[in-house]
Each structure stands twice: as C-alpha cells, then as structure tokens.
Design an enzyme around this catalytic site. Structure first.
Site, mmCIF file in Angstrom:
data_model
loop_
_atom_site.group_PDB
_atom_site.id
_atom_site.type_symbol
_atom_site.label_atom_id
_atom_site.label_comp_id
_atom_site.label_asym_id
_atom_site.label_seq_id
_atom_site.Cartn_x
_atom_site.Cartn_y
_atom_site.Cartn_z
ATOM 1 N N HIS A 1 0.833 -1.198 0.000
ATOM 2 C CA HIS A 1 0.000 0.000 0.000
ATOM 3 C C HIS A 1 0.876 1.260 0.000
ATOM 4 C CE1 HIS A 1 -3.717 2.281 1.201
ATOM 5 N NE2 HIS A 1 -2.810 3.087 1.730
ATOM 6 N N GLU A 2 1.792 1.334 0.963
ATOM 7 C CA GLU A 2 2.638 2.531 1.062
ATOM 8 C C GLU A 2 3.574 2.639 -0.136
ATOM 9 O OE1 GLU A 2 1.563 4.555 3.065
ATOM 10 O OE2 GLU A 2 0.446 3.267 4.443
#
Lengths: 504, 504
Positions: A268-269
């Site tokens: 995600h990051e």
C-alpha cells in the site's frame, strides 16, 4: 507593466523555496515517527511549528497575491493544462483559500484539534462518548465557520471536501457512493451467508520480523519502488512520507505472528511511494510536480495493495518466493493462500476490514459527517446513528462507542471531508486498472511472470507525470474516457468474491 | 528609549528561533549521513543551503545590530558572566564577526571550499600534490582576506583560531604546545626503544558487529549518556550531532575484526554527547545554552575516551562484561587487555594514532598552518616541511603526500585554526581530571566499581551548566585555579606509558 514571464519565474522560485521548507517538515515528521528520542518531542514540535508558520507566511504573502493577480490576466493562464496555466490556477486556489481564512480561526482550529485529539484519546479509552461530545460540537462549529470563511454557504461539506479532493462536489461523490453501497451491501450479505470460510490461520503462523522486513523490501522493489530514492522503516502506524522527489520514505509495522498486516501495508505505502517517485522532479515545489488529490493518491496505493497484491496471479508468482523465505508458508496451496489474503467478513473496525467491506465503513462515515456538518444530526445522536448504519450496511452493531463512533482520529483532528477519499481511491483504482488492461493486455499474465514494470510505467505516463495539470475528475475522464463510476470496482469485487465464496 | 529588558527579550526570542533553524539543519545533516537515500542528496543540499542562508540572514539582521548596540550600553551588560551579560557579549561577537565579512567573500569561501575538497579527494587519490597546490594557495589567500576583513592585521591565524577557540591567542597556544612537544617527543622515543610491545592482536579477533553495537550502547549509557534524549547509529565517520538539547545523536562505525575503533569512537562521541545533554535546556538557542569552544568540547570526549576508557580501572570493571559478550575476549588477562588498548607507536596517520603520539600529529599541523598563513611557508614547500617535522617529532617519514600533507580534509575545507583544538581538548581534559580527582577522591576507585555518575555530575556542575558564560581560558582558571598548562597531561602520559613500556 512587468513581463508576465518574469513574474512567473518569481512565482515559481518563491514556490520552490517554500517546497524546500515543506519537504524539510516532511523529514522532521518522518524522523519524529521513526528515530526521534523520546525526550526530543517538545523541541521537535517547536521546530515544525516554526517551519509551518514560515510556509503559511510565504503562501499568503502579499507579493504572491500581486504576482497571481497579474498572471491570471496574462496569456500564460490561457491554457489551464499547460505548465504555466496549471501553476497559476493551483497556486491561485491555494492563495485564495488560505488568505480567506482569518488568522484567528486558523489558530483556533489548530488549538482545538490538538486538545480535541487528547480528549478523544481519553474518552475512547474510557468508552465515554459524552466526554468527547463537546469537543465534537466545538470542532464542527469551527469547520462550519471555515466553510463560511472560504465563501461556501450552501453545502459546508463542499468546502471541506475540496481541501482533499479539489474540484469534487459532495453531490457527485454521494451519487457514486450510494450506487456502490446499493450493490455492495447485498454482496456482503451473500459472503456472510456463504458456507466457505477463508483459511485465515495460514497468515497467523510464525513469520520472523527480520525476514518480513527483507521480504517486504523485495516486494516493494519488485513492483517498482526505487530504493535509491526511498527507504522502508518501522513505525506504529504505516505511512508514506519523506522529504522530496528523490527521498520517499515508507513505513510499516510487523507482527511476528501475523503476515498480512505488515506485508500489505508495504504494498500500500509503496503504491503511494511509486506515485511520489513518478512525479516530475524538475517541477518540485510547483503544482505541476505535486499529487492531484488524496483520492488519486489512494488509488495508487489501493491498486498495488489490492488489485495487484491480492490477485491470484500475483501469488502465483510470489507464493514460491514466500515459501522460500518462511517455513510457515511451505505446503500451502495457491488457492488456500489466495483465499486467506482475501478473507472477507463484516467487522467493526475500518482499519482491519477487507477489500469488500472497507467501502461500507467509509460510506457510513461519509454520510454521518455530512449530517453532522449540515446540522441534520446533532452530535449527541452520533453513536446511535452510527450503530444504525453499521447494522443496516454491514449487519453488525458495535457494543461500544470506543469501537463505534469514536474509533477514528479524524473527527477529533478536524479532518472532515477526508474519509470519502479512501473510497474514491478504490473507485479510481478499479477504473484506471480496467483501462490499463485495455491498453496493456491481460495484466494477470504480467503478474504471473513477475512483470510489474509495464503497469508502473503506464501509471507514470497516464497519471504521475501530469502532477496537478488535471483535476481528479478530468484525469479520470482523460485516462479512461468515462466519468467516475462505481461499476468497475463493483464488477471486480463481485467477480473475485463470487469465485472465492462460491456465490450464486 | 526602549526598556532594555524588553529589548533583551526580543533579542532572546529572535536567537531562540534561529536556534530552531540551526537544530533543524542538525537533523538534516545527521539524516544525510545515516538514512538519506542516495538519490536524495541534491535535494538535501538545497534544503540545507536555504536554511543556512536564513540563519545567516537572521544572525546579521539590522534589527539585531540595533538591539545589541542598545544593550551593550545598558546595565544588563555590566556583569559579563550573568545570563544577560553572556548573551549580549557573545551574540555581539557573532554579529560583529559576521557583519564584517563581505557577502562576496563568504560566497567565495563556500564555493572554493566545495571545489577544493573535490580537488583534494582527486589529488589525494592520485597522490598528486601539485594538482592540489593551487587550491591550497587559493584557500590560504581567502582565509588571509577573511582575517583582514574582521580587522586582524597582525597575526592572521589569531582571527581564524578565534572561530573555534574564542578568545584564545596563537601565542598562548604555541607556548603551551611547544612545552608539550619538548617533553612528548623524548617520551615517544623511549616508547619506540622499549622491548615491550602491546598485544594488539587481542583487538583484531572476531567481534560480531551486532554485539559491538549492543555493548557500545551499554557502555555509553554506563558513563551517563541518556538514551531517552539521544541515539547511536552507524556512519562512515563517527560524529556527535543532532537537533536540540534533548536530541543528541552519536554515530560510530564497526569492523567485525577490530574492536577498538568502534568502541572508543562511541566513548569519544558519548563524551561530546554528555556535554550537549548537560547544557541547560532552558537556555537553548542562547550562548548560555551552548558549548564554550571546540577545545572544551573535545576535552569532554577525550576525557571519557582516554582518561576513563583507556584506564586500567575502567577495564577492571568492564573486562568481565566484555568477556560475557565476546568469546574472543575470554581468557584475556586485565594487564594484557589494558596494554592492548594503549598500544603506542609512531605512525603516519593522525586519525589512527594513539594517546601518546596524537598530540605530535596536531603540533605538526598547528605549526605548518601558521606558517602557511603568515606566508613564511609557500604552499609548494608544504610536503617537504611536513615530512621534516614528522621525522623530527615522530621519527617517521611519509612515503607519499597522500599519507602526508594531504591526509586531512581540513585545509581543503578552509578549516584553518581548527587543528589545535584537538590538542587543547587533551590538555583541558587532563587539567580538569586532576581537579575532579582532587574534589571527588580517587577516580580509579569509582571506575573500578563501575561508578561514573560522580564524574559526569562534576562535569555538569563545573563545565556543562555554564554554557558560554566563561571563555575556555576563564573556565580552566575558574575550575582548576590555574591557567592552561601542558603539565597535567604530560604527567599522566608519562606515568601511564612508563608503566606499560617499563621505561626508565
């Protein structure tokens, strides 16, 4: 009369210097979450407050206003999607918004946010909504004042949403999200009724932290995050931050007995980070070098986390690597593992929810915060309204306000209009992904071979490189040929979960 | 006429804000050496240049000059050792020095330092002094201009020394260091002639890096470095930096096959760090909250590194702990280990030299840089002058300029007058240590029991808490009752090495 080109150069130089201060704050914030010694916090708060004050002064300086007034009337502003047009438009928006807010209101918002967050922490711990309620009321009052100050008198929520999703309207988001909700709620009901259950236990075995860190770093690099221009560290809450176009810093957290949390946070990051790394570095500090909106940013993280990282094809390629790294994963079949990382069940907590139910958590908040701001919902009635909606959309009722209306920091921190950007991210992601498949061919074929560069480069070309030249809505239309719709996401969710849960 | 108390408050508020920027630069610099991604360097240089420019502007702002002019004539300046007197005197010094330097000269010094350092790297690699010589000449010329600009026409070196050791004179340092040299050179000759050799091999066994880090951290904490207000990380070159009074950051480097380098760097940097942590935090940003001079700073690092960390009593307490942590150290006797960490032999490289020979390396540089600046020594003759002095003081002759006159970065970086502060640190340390023993009783007794707090607290009370209230010379007189002398250091060195090497 000054030459508009000279004025434009002055404006850009000024903005770039402001950007250097902003990116310095980025490093200070990152450091605060990662390596700052405990007793250094008070001093750090003074450092960041000083720099933030300098940034605000620069962004609202009278000379900036003068340059912008001149440039708005010049030929440079004619094409809103040119470099000059974009810079003048977006810096103009920023200047107008910021100068319209009275200094006193800004200070009161900051002060209240700080106190309300502390009150929220305490009230949540004690599960005492009435202790939090006055802070909620005070914050809502201030946010209404904020909307009025920037000149929005009709729908206050429009003004707040605009901070995170510039140019988007409450009405349009409401329409798309209610379309999504109408189809998603029955899908979630079907999942609940299915006899099939995901073998979640696979993910709760022993996954040593140092190996998770190494494996996660490889996974982020594999999807195209550049570690020569970025890092991965550990924090209590994962985020993507940093200090400039070639200095993007991801964080995650690990649990030695749970694989999915740390790993999918990294994907995600890294999705956010790939966007930051894809912005044109030569436009640093200018709107042409900055992300479009929170929703578009979230579309990048969600695409890599869910549409790539939770796909069967991704694990066809990655499961053998996982099994090489972790004994716990050996002997696990692809079907099992794919099902485990897509376990879906209605739950109380947004941050722990899955790809299918997540958007319903958001829709509850989106509907409630509009009602709070319009005055339709008195703050005192929030817990019961919250519980009703959770029952209606997700079929669960929180046993407490701590796990109900008080579960998120946002409303105490003054972040109204922020929640829908999470759902918008999912919607944009699916719509972009459909187009990427149309342009690049079957993406599952790529993933199965461990090829992620074509998708990353497609995102660079179609999204990242433009900075803020196009608004989110314009970008979606430009890239996909259609306005934002709930259908691409809904189609994907239905297909995936119908197969996994053997739905009719 | 304004109330001087109001003016003083303005001056202090202004200085504190400048300090917030300076400490932000401290964090950016630390980050650059520790965790900054490779491709982030160019952007980082822009961030620090912008902040450094802001700091310079603030320190030389006309309003500061006005406040200082007013305050110098006020009763607040009457007692030079009061808080007000110290602040006015020291900020006045800074303002005068900085405003006397023409902007053009400052820029030329910065530009030349950057280019000359690059030239030095290349010339050193190629062992080609003639390639470096023009840069050396240019730098010396600029430093002469700098001295003239601040009004020093007699001994240019005085003006440069004053940047690092404020108030100290070249003549006084020369007198003390030549006294030291006259006794140190024969001592080193005796050591060379001794049949006894230190069992250095003990330190070159296997010392796993992770255990070194853990052991070093414990050692730093044991002597009183507070890890709630500091950190320890790894860099190519050890340093003590950070970003504020409760955020002190040490670094070291480890070699899995060499124990002493990493460990004594930690004690050394922890000594600097304990000083920083001992400065009064409520005086942050003001001269009353800052270190006196580089020499006094170095006295703190050298005391913990050498007078404590290389003492027999320290290892009486610490060797069992070392043997618990490292297999390589098991079975080693105290006498052997103590001798190993005090191995002395004349060498070519300053940074690798030992407690006895180190000061001779410094004296060579101190004498040569005075001659370069006065014009007595043409740059072209530096390598031969260097080699002559090394032969004369240390009995060795460098085979190359790379390991001779070009071994240090300082002269290319424009750091003239910096070298003597290393030797001054050793001298101050020994003189303070004598006084601490007089006040606290036999310190070896403390160390043997692992008690380091009394010495640390003595340093707090006598040195750290005063900030810049006293100059280095005043502080030495105040604490020890005597002016700086080479005798305390010389007495210690003679006693230690006479015993170790069984000297007559």
């Amino acid at each position: 009369m000054a030459n508009p080109n000279d004025t434009f150069t002055k404006l850009c130089d000024h903005a770039r210097q402001t950007g250097l201060l902003t990116s310095t704050i980025g490093i200070l914030n990152w450091d605060e979450e990662t390596y700052l010694p405990r007793d250094g916090r008070a001093h750090r708060a003074e450092q960041t407050a000083l720099l933030a004050g300098m940034v605000h002064q620069r962004q609202t300086a009278a000379e900036v206003g003068g340059w912008l007034a001149e440039l708005k009337e010049s030929p440079l502003a004619a094409d809103p999607h040119s470099t000059e047009g974009c810079v003048i438009r977006q810096l103009g928006r920023q200047y107008d918004k910021k100068t319209k807010l009275p200094q006193k209101l800004v200070e009161e918002l900051t002060r209240t946010a700080s106190l309300a967050q502390q009150a929220w922490v305490d009230a949540r711990k004690a599960d005492d909504f009435t202790a939090f309620q006055p802070w909620l009321e005070r914050t809502i009052d201030l946010k209404q004042q904020e909307a009025a100050a920037v000149g929005v008198t009709d729908v206050a929520y429009d003004a707040l949403l605009d901070d995170y999703e510039p140019g988007e309207s409450t009405a349009n988001v409401a329409q798309v999200l209610s379309g999504l909700r109408e189809q998603l709620t029955p899908l979630v009901e079907q999942i609940v009724e299915s006899k099939h259950k995901a073998p979640r236990e696979i993910l709760s075995r022993s996954y040593p932290v140092d190996k998770q860190a190494e494996f996660g770093k490889q996974a982020a690099a594999a999807i195209g995050f550049d570690f020569n221009a970025g890092r991965l560290d550990v924090t209590a809450h994962p985020f993507c931050g940093g200090g400039g176009p070639r200095d993007v810093r991801l964080t995650t957290r690990y649990d030695a007995n749970e694989f999915a949390g740390g790993f999918f946070s990294i994907l995600h990051e890294a999705g956010h980070g790939i966007y930051e790394q894809g912005l044109p570095a030569d436009q640093f500090g200018l709107p042409t070098g900055e992300a479009v909106s929170l929703g578009i940013h979230e579309s990048q993280s969600r695409m890599w986390e869910n549409l790539v990282g939770r796909s069967r094809a991704y694990w066809e390629h990655t499961l053998p690597e996982l099994q090489g790294a972790f004994e716990s994963a050996r002997g696990v079949g692809l079907d099992e593992f794919y099902f485990a990382v897509n376990d879906s069940r209605p739950s109380l907590i947004r941050t722990e929810s899955d790809e299918a139910t997540y958007n319903l958590h958001i829709i509850v908040r989106f509907e409630l915060e509009q009602a709070l701001l319009s005055g339709d919902l008195p703050a005192a009635d929030l817990p019961s309204a919250w519980n009703e909606k959770y029952q209606q959309y997700l079929g669960v009722t929180p046993p407490s306000s701590a796990d109900g209306a008080m579960q998120d920091v946002h409303w105490s921190a003054g972040l109204y209009g922020y929640f829908p950007t999470y759902a918008l991210g999912n919607l944009y992601a699916a719509q972009f992904f459909d187009q990427a498949e149309a342009d690049l061919g079957d993406l599952d074929d790529h993933f199965r071979r461990g090829e992620f560069t074509p998708l990353r480069d497609w995102l660079r070309r179609n999204i990242h490189q433009h900075g803020q030249r196009y608004s989110a809505a314009e970008l979606v239309e430009r890239v996909t040929g259609k306005p934002l719709s709930h259908e691409p996401l809904m189609r994907r969710l239905r297909a995936k979960f119908a197969e996994l849960y053997d739905l009719p």
